[in-house]
Scaffold this motif. Structure first.
Motif: not given
Length: 268
Positions: A225-231, A233-245
């Protein structure tokens, strides 16, 4: 998987905790600390309450509670989580921090543990990431009780129990100091309360929880949520789905004519 998880009915508290109540139909309850609407904080809470109501939550306005008033007199709403114990109309309550993202339908399997909760040991929790001998209050399965609720509020008001962090986690660990020795059903796997920082700091550990059972069921969003997980990859699908929802939900709320700032309400 994502859609099923999103549709489960959960109850949340905007001060840093959330809950899902188990009944014939699971209810979605938002516990919002009552406040003075003449202040910015009070108006923000009222706006949040209206948005949650539009989103389908049952909004309950509750008394602000400070778990450590002497240490943090300004923290008048840091322990709203305690009010989840007062949802006595339900057999059990799954309490979630508002930063908790339900990533898998298997999170609802926690309700199967309700029969292991007792009046003396009324909760099930996962270990804290930093202090694993203590339990985290970001995700809790509770056995609600009006009597227990009153007792907890009295302890908080009287300052009879300390809180190492000035919040609900320190307070409840002081009330239930022997949690680590409780039966296995009351000690949850970290996959039910997994901090995204684990993926950032220990990729192998995160992979372990993803491989356990049905995978990470509830992910606590801090880095994401702080945008600090861009680097990571394991968190990418969670971040994308969280943002979509989140985008989808916010758009639906803003389009609803009951929303105070809705374009539909203003005639477009």
């Amino acid at each position: 998987k994502w859609e099923a998880a999103r549709r489960q009915r959960v109850a949340i508290s905007p001060d840093g905790a959330a809950a899902a109540a188990d009944a014939a139909e699971r209810a979605v309850v938002a516990l919002v600390p009552a406040g003075d609407t003449s202040t910015d904080a009070g108006r923000d809470r009222e706006m949040l309450a209206q948005m949650l109501a539009v989103a389908g939550y049952e909004v309950g306005r509750v008394e602000p509670v400070a778990c450590a008033p002497a240490a943090r007199p300004q923290a008048a709403a840091y322990c709203t989580a305690l009010h989840a114990f007062g949802l006595a109309q339900y057999r059990s309550v799954l309490y979630l921090d508002p930063h908790a993202f339900v990533a898998a339908e298997s999170a609802t399997a926690l309700f199967d543990r309700r029969d292991h909760l007792t009046s003396e040991r009324p909760l099930a929790a996962a270990p804290d990431t930093v202090l694993p001998s203590l339990f985290s209050t970001k995700v809790l399965l509770l056995r609600p009780s009006a009597e227990r609720h009153r007792a907890l509020l009295k302890l908080a008001r009287d300052g009879a129990v300390g809180s190492y962090d000035g919040g609900a986690q320190g307070f409840l660990n002081a009330v239930f100091p022997d949690w680590a020795a409780w039966a296995a059903p009351q000690r949850l796997s970290p996959r039910f309360n997994c901090a995204d920082q684990i993926a950032v700091r220990s990729g192998n550990s995160f992979q372990h929880y993803e491989a356990e059972g049905d995978g990470v069921a509830i992910l606590h969003l801090d880095y994401i949520r702080r945008g600090a997980a861009a680097q990571t990859p394991a968190l990418t699908p969670y971040a994308l789905e969280w943002k979509r929802l989140a985008d989808e939900g916010l758009a639906a709320i803003e389009a609803d004519p009951r929303h105070p700032k809705s374009k539909a309400r203003k005639g477009g």
